[in-house]
Structure formats: C-alpha cells, structure tokens
Design a protein around this motif. Sequence first.
Motif, PDB file in Angstrom:
ATOM      1  N   VAL A 184      40.519   6.198  74.148  1.00 58.85           N
ATOM      2  CA  VAL A 184      39.732   5.851  75.343  1.00 58.85           C
ATOM      3  C   VAL A 184      40.328   4.619  76.020  1.00 58.85           C
ATOM      4  O   VAL A 184      40.481   4.571  77.249  1.00 58.85           O
ATOM      5  CB  VAL A 184      38.259   5.602  74.960  1.00 58.85           C
ATOM      6  CG1 VAL A 184      37.463   5.123  76.176  1.00 58.85           C
ATOM      7  CG2 VAL A 184      37.633   6.863  74.379  1.00 58.85           C
ATOM      8  N   HIS A 185      40.684   3.623  75.234  1.00 58.02           N
ATOM      9  CA  HIS A 185      41.252   2.383  75.775  1.00 58.02           C
ATOM     10  C   HIS A 185      42.569   2.656  76.489  1.00 58.02           C
ATOM     11  O   HIS A 185      42.781   2.189  77.623  1.00 58.02           O
ATOM     12  CB  HIS A 185      41.456   1.385  74.640  1.00 58.02           C
ATOM     13  CG  HIS A 185      42.169   0.138  75.053  1.00 58.02           C
ATOM     14  ND1 HIS A 185      41.573  -0.846  75.819  1.00 58.02           N
ATOM     15  CD2 HIS A 185      43.450  -0.286  74.827  1.00 58.02           C
ATOM     16  CE1 HIS A 185      42.445  -1.826  76.039  1.00 58.02           C
ATOM     17  NE2 HIS A 185      43.584  -1.501  75.451  1.00 58.02           N
ATOM     18  N   VAL A 186      43.453   3.404  75.846  1.00 56.78           N
ATOM     19  CA  VAL A 186      44.768   3.707  76.429  1.00 56.78           C
ATOM     20  C   VAL A 186      44.619   4.445  77.760  1.00 56.78           C
ATOM     21  O   VAL A 186      45.389   4.227  78.696  1.00 56.78           O
ATOM     22  CB  VAL A 186      45.601   4.538  75.429  1.00 56.78           C
ATOM     23  CG1 VAL A 186      46.825   5.144  76.107  1.00 56.78           C
ATOM     24  CG2 VAL A 186      46.025   3.677  74.253  1.00 56.78           C
ATOM     25  N   LEU A 187      43.596   5.298  77.841  1.00 56.11           N
ATOM     26  CA  LEU A 187      43.416   6.127  79.036  1.00 56.11           C
ATOM     27  C   LEU A 187      42.509   5.480  80.083  1.00 56.11           C
ATOM     28  O   LEU A 187      42.149   6.125  81.069  1.00 56.11           O
ATOM     29  CB  LEU A 187      42.840   7.488  78.634  1.00 56.11           C
ATOM     30  CG  LEU A 187      43.772   8.364  77.792  1.00 56.11           C
ATOM     31  CD1 LEU A 187      43.037   9.604  77.295  1.00 56.11           C
ATOM     32  CD2 LEU A 187      45.004   8.778  78.593  1.00 56.11           C
ATOM     33  N   GLY A 188      42.149   4.231  79.892  1.00 53.25           N
ATOM     34  CA  GLY A 188      41.380   3.540  80.919  1.00 53.25           C
ATOM     35  C   GLY A 188      39.927   3.945  80.996  1.00 53.25           C
ATOM     36  O   GLY A 188      39.305   3.857  82.062  1.00 53.25           O
ATOM     37  N   GLY A 189      39.356   4.369  79.868  1.00 55.80           N
ATOM     38  CA  GLY A 189      37.922   4.633  79.825  1.00 55.80           C
ATOM     39  C   GLY A 189      37.171   3.441  79.265  1.00 55.80           C
ATOM     40  O   GLY A 189      37.757   2.388  78.987  1.00 55.80           O
ATOM     41  N   ARG A 190      35.871   3.590  79.096  1.00 52.03           N
ATOM     42  CA  ARG A 190      35.022   2.537  78.531  1.00 52.03           C
ATOM     43  C   ARG A 190      34.445   3.037  77.215  1.00 52.03           C
ATOM     44  O   ARG A 190      33.578   3.894  77.199  1.00 52.03           O
ATOM     45  CB  ARG A 190      33.884   2.181  79.490  1.00 52.03           C
ATOM     46  CG  ARG A 190      34.360   1.619  80.826  1.00 52.03           C
ATOM     47  CD  ARG A 190      33.194   1.517  81.783  1.00 52.03           C
ATOM     48  NE  ARG A 190      33.580   0.925  83.061  1.00 52.03           N
ATOM     49  CZ  ARG A 190      32.794   0.850  84.138  1.00 52.03           C
ATOM     50  NH1 ARG A 190      31.553   1.338  84.071  1.00 52.03           N
ATOM     51  NH2 ARG A 190      33.220   0.311  85.253  1.00 52.03           N
ATOM     52  N   ALA A 191      34.961   2.529  76.109  1.00 48.86           N
ATOM     53  CA  ALA A 191      34.522   2.974  74.790  1.00 48.86           C
ATOM     54  C   ALA A 191      33.193   2.329  74.425  1.00 48.86           C
ATOM     55  O   ALA A 191      33.031   1.110  74.500  1.00 48.86           O
ATOM     56  CB  ALA A 191      35.575   2.641  73.742  1.00 48.86           C
ATOM     57  N   VAL A 192      32.240   3.174  74.024  1.00 47.76           N
ATOM     58  CA  VAL A 192      30.906   2.731  73.606  1.00 47.76           C
ATOM     59  C   VAL A 192      30.688   3.232  72.181  1.00 47.76           C
ATOM     60  O   VAL A 192      30.777   4.434  71.917  1.00 47.76           O
ATOM     61  CB  VAL A 192      29.813   3.293  74.534  1.00 47.76           C
ATOM     62  CG1 VAL A 192      28.426   2.871  74.061  1.00 47.76           C
ATOM     63  CG2 VAL A 192      30.057   2.861  75.983  1.00 47.76           C
ATOM     64  N   GLY A 193      30.413   2.330  71.256  1.00 46.09           N
ATOM     65  CA  GLY A 193      30.236   2.714  69.867  1.00 46.09           C
ATOM     66  C   GLY A 193      28.788   2.987  69.528  1.00 46.09           C
ATOM     67  O   GLY A 193      27.920   2.120  69.699  1.00 46.09           O
ATOM     68  N   ALA A 194      28.514   4.197  69.055  1.00 44.82           N
ATOM     69  CA  ALA A 194      27.183   4.538  68.546  1.00 44.82           C
ATOM     70  C   ALA A 194      27.149   4.154  67.076  1.00 44.82           C
ATOM     71  O   ALA A 194      27.765   4.808  66.232  1.00 44.82           O
ATOM     72  CB  ALA A 194      26.896   6.024  68.726  1.00 44.82           C
ATOM     73  N   LEU A 195      26.463   3.088  66.760  1.00 41.29           N
ATOM     74  CA  LEU A 195      26.450   2.564  65.397  1.00 41.29           C
ATOM     75  C   LEU A 195      25.646   3.461  64.459  1.00 41.29           C
ATOM     76  O   LEU A 195      24.598   4.006  64.839  1.00 41.29           O
ATOM     77  CB  LEU A 195      25.853   1.159  65.389  1.00 41.29           C
ATOM     78  CG  LEU A 195      26.664   0.082  66.114  1.00 41.29           C
ATOM     79  CD1 LEU A 195      25.836  -1.193  66.239  1.00 41.29           C
ATOM     80  CD2 LEU A 195      27.976  -0.188  65.390  1.00 41.29           C
ATOM     81  N   ARG A 196      26.130   3.582  63.248  1.00 40.74           N
ATOM     82  CA  ARG A 196      25.393   4.300  62.213  1.00 40.74           C
ATOM     83  C   ARG A 196      24.509   3.274  61.498  1.00 40.74           C
ATOM     84  O   ARG A 196      24.971   2.499  60.665  1.00 40.74           O
ATOM     85  CB  ARG A 196      26.372   4.960  61.241  1.00 40.74           C
ATOM     86  CG  ARG A 196      25.725   5.822  60.183  1.00 40.74           C
ATOM     87  CD  ARG A 196      26.790   6.571  59.398  1.00 40.74           C
ATOM     88  NE  ARG A 196      26.247   7.235  58.238  1.00 40.74           N
ATOM     89  CZ  ARG A 196      26.972   7.954  57.385  1.00 40.74           C
ATOM     90  NH1 ARG A 196      28.269   8.086  57.578  1.00 40.74           N
ATOM     91  NH2 ARG A 196      26.392   8.529  56.350  1.00 40.74           N
ATOM     92  N   ILE A 197      23.235   3.270  61.864  1.00 35.31           N
ATOM     93  CA  ILE A 197      22.274   2.288  61.354  1.00 35.31           C
ATOM     94  C   ILE A 197      21.189   3.032  60.584  1.00 35.31           C
ATOM     95  O   ILE A 197      20.697   4.074  61.035  1.00 35.31           O
ATOM     96  CB  ILE A 197      21.638   1.491  62.509  1.00 35.31           C
ATOM     97  CG1 ILE A 197      22.701   0.661  63.243  1.00 35.31           C
ATOM     98  CG2 ILE A 197      20.518   0.587  62.009  1.00 35.31           C
ATOM     99  CD1 ILE A 197      22.178  -0.036  64.483  1.00 35.31           C
ATOM    100  N   SER A 198      20.799   2.508  59.450  1.00 35.03           N
ATOM    101  CA  SER A 198      19.745   3.163  58.673  1.00 35.03           C
ATOM    102  C   SER A 198      19.074   2.173  57.732  1.00 35.03           C
ATOM    103  O   SER A 198      19.713   1.262  57.205  1.00 35.03           O
ATOM    104  CB  SER A 198      20.329   4.323  57.853  1.00 35.03           C
ATOM    105  OG  SER A 198      19.331   4.942  57.073  1.00 35.03           O
ATOM    106  N   ASP A 199      17.785   2.354  57.540  1.00 36.71           N
ATOM    107  CA  ASP A 199      17.090   1.684  56.439  1.00 36.71           C
ATOM    108  C   ASP A 199      16.512   2.731  55.489  1.00 36.71           C
ATOM    109  O   ASP A 199      15.689   2.429  54.627  1.00 36.71           O
ATOM    110  CB  ASP A 199      15.988   0.757  56.951  1.00 36.71           C
ATOM    111  CG  ASP A 199      14.954   1.473  57.811  1.00 36.71           C
ATOM    112  OD1 ASP A 199      15.105   2.697  58.033  1.00 36.71           O
ATOM    113  OD2 ASP A 199      14.006   0.815  58.279  1.00 36.71           O
ATOM    114  N   ALA A 200      16.969   3.988  55.650  1.00 30.74           N
ATOM    115  CA  ALA A 200      16.471   5.081  54.825  1.00 30.74           C
ATOM    116  C   ALA A 200      17.525   5.634  53.877  1.00 30.74           C
ATOM    117  O   ALA A 200      17.179   6.284  52.886  1.00 30.74           O
ATOM    118  CB  ALA A 200      15.946   6.214  55.717  1.00 30.74           C
ATOM    119  N   ASP A 201      18.792   5.402  54.169  1.00 29.48           N
ATOM    120  CA  ASP A 201      19.855   5.942  53.321  1.00 29.48           C
ATOM    121  C   ASP A 201      19.806   5.254  51.949  1.00 29.48           C
ATOM    122  O   ASP A 201      19.767   4.022  51.870  1.00 29.48           O
ATOM    123  CB  ASP A 201      21.221   5.721  53.973  1.00 29.48           C
ATOM    124  CG  ASP A 201      22.295   6.632  53.386  1.00 29.48           C
ATOM    125  OD1 ASP A 201      22.515   6.570  52.163  1.00 29.48           O
ATOM    126  OD2 ASP A 201      22.903   7.397  54.157  1.00 29.48           O
TER     127      ASP A 201
END
Length: 372
Positions: A248-265
């Motif tokens: 995404v960075h190389v191609l000029g996009g905007r990278a957005v990270g969807a975090l893996r968050i849990s208090d159940a795992d």
Amino acid sequence: MTDAPSPAPGSRIRWRRGRVTELGRAWRDAQELTVEVPEDGTVKALAHPSLVGTPQVDDEVLLNTTAWAQRLGTGGYALVVAVPDRLPPDPTGPGHLVKGRYTPLQVTVQGVDEQDTPHHETIAGAEDLDGMPVVVADLHSALPAVLAGVHVTDPALRVAYVMTDGGALPAAFSRTLDTLAGSLAGVVTVGQAFGGDVEAVTVHTGLLAARHVLRADVAIVTQGPGNLGTGTPWGFSGVAAGEACNAVHVLGGRAVGALRISDADPRPRHRGVSHHSLTAFGRVALGGVTLVAPRGLGSDLGTQVEEDLAGQPERNPVEWVDSIGLEDALAASPVRLSTMGRGLAEDRAYFLAAAAAGRFAAQLLLFGPPPA
C-alpha cells in the motif's frame, strides 16, 4: 539407475475413497456433503464443483482427509479431490495464470494483469492507488466487521476485498464472501489464491485492480479463511499483513491497520493487542500504517491496549475512533460474526476494533487525514 528420492518427512496426503450419502449446503462454487468412508465412518466433506466435479448421492469420491484426521483447519472438512465418474468439462476460454502451481490441483485463471485481458493496459499504466485507504487485517473474520464500519459511516462507498493466500486458497471456500456478494464492489484473489471476481499475480496488482478496475473507494486486505500459527514470534501467516501495508505504501495508498484486540482469547499472546498485530504492523510494515483502536473498550482493556501500543514506532500513528453506532452495525451484519468460534457477544472487542478501522478509512475520504 538411481532410486528416486523419498518424499520429505511429513509431506504426505491421507487419501480415502468414499461414497456420498447426503448433500448439504451449497454456496458460490462449494458443495457440502456427507461421505461414508470405510476406514473412518461418516465424514463431512466439501467439494468445489468447477474443480473436481459436481457430486451426487451414491457417487464415489476421492478425498484428502489429512487435515480432517488431525482436526485442523477452518470448517473441519475432508476435501473432495475428484468425483471420478462425474468430472467437470475441460476448461475453455482465455487465461494463462496458473495458481496452486505444481500441486496436483493447479488451476488456470485469467489474470487482470496478463496481456490478453481487456484490463492489461489499465494495470500496466496504473502508477498508484490515488491515495485510496486500504484496511489491512490479520484474519478473514475481520472482513464483515470492517465492511460494517465503512458502510455505517458512508454507505455510498465502494469497497473491494483483496484476498491473500495465507489461509484458504479458493475464494469459494468462504461463506462470508457468498453472503457479502451484494455489498462488495468485487473480490480480487492474489498470489496463489483464486476464484475471485478478478485474479491478480501479486498484492500490488491486486490493489491496483481494486482501485482502477473495480473502481473501489476503499479496499480491505486479509488472508482467506483459516490461519496458520505456531505460537512463535514469526511463524504465523498473518505476518503477510505487514507486507500488504508495504505494498500500500509503495503504491501511494493509505494503510489502515485493523488491530486484533481481545479480552476473551484464552491465549495470553492474543489478549489486549495480539502479538500478531504488534509484529506485522510494528516490525514488518516499514512504510508505516495508521493503527486504529475503538473507544468504549472498557477501562481495563482500554488501558491494556494503550500500553500495548505505546512501543509502536513513530511511523505508526495510533488513532482512537468513536465507536457510537458500530455495535448496532455489527449486530445488523448479514454475516454471522465469528472468530475462533467466538461471536460478537463473546469477543466484542475484536469486532469493534475491526469496525473502527473501517470507520476510520471512511472518515479519511469524508474529512481527510487527521492533523499531525
């Protein structure tokens, strides 16, 4: 004459023959069936008819039961390798890209980036993503939640899904994609993955196809259903999420990270912010990625997430996004939300984080990037 080398240790397939006793659910290019196998009894299996033939009751089928016997893999299926007496017709039409290369089930598809397609000139001439936001997640289960977050924020946005090859390779394996067919601008399968509306050789050309062929406003990148993990810092298929951010960075996009968050795992390495997210985004995504956390996690989990993200490099800004309305959007999803067997009620934080990433991507288009 020398003897042929022995196969590498562990590179085995557990073959079985059986007879179809019942047909189950069908979707996209997938058919569930029940097979009676002399050595194993009753086995739940899955066939992709375009690849192996269309099974009927009383047909004999050849099965790969390797993962089924170990109780591994999303869905717990034995996989139909062939319906010997009902094979599909020979392929016709254009297409020269081979996926699943040099495996017994390699398949030929027409790639958006090959010379004989009407889109070759478009892909060959595409320079970048025009700043398109791209939400990158570790697991396939995040896809419907990210999509819900985008569309509850701006329902007019066109969203394409780019499926990488870290999990299931056939897009048809995913019941999620079958259910979301009317909500997505299209599916792009990249690498060794296949069966999307558009096929591409790499994540890079897959992203370009999402933008310039499917005319997406936002793209979502995850692996297909399933995930390979070993409990080691680097031995998990989600590492590719960081590589996708680099594309995404190389191609000029905007990278957005969807975090893996849990208090159940139940596994400590996945509580709070999973080590998968911290490694893929913090150590692999060298071009930078905006990491999104939802407000409203609760004080204990919220504090833990803040602490987990405190060590992120400067290139990865952290954005806390308002979660008002996201839970209702998740509850209304046409897809039954599930990750590692846990639904929305059991693992609220996981789905809320994915939806917040989708909301942030939509907000980038509505309001522009937040001030530095």
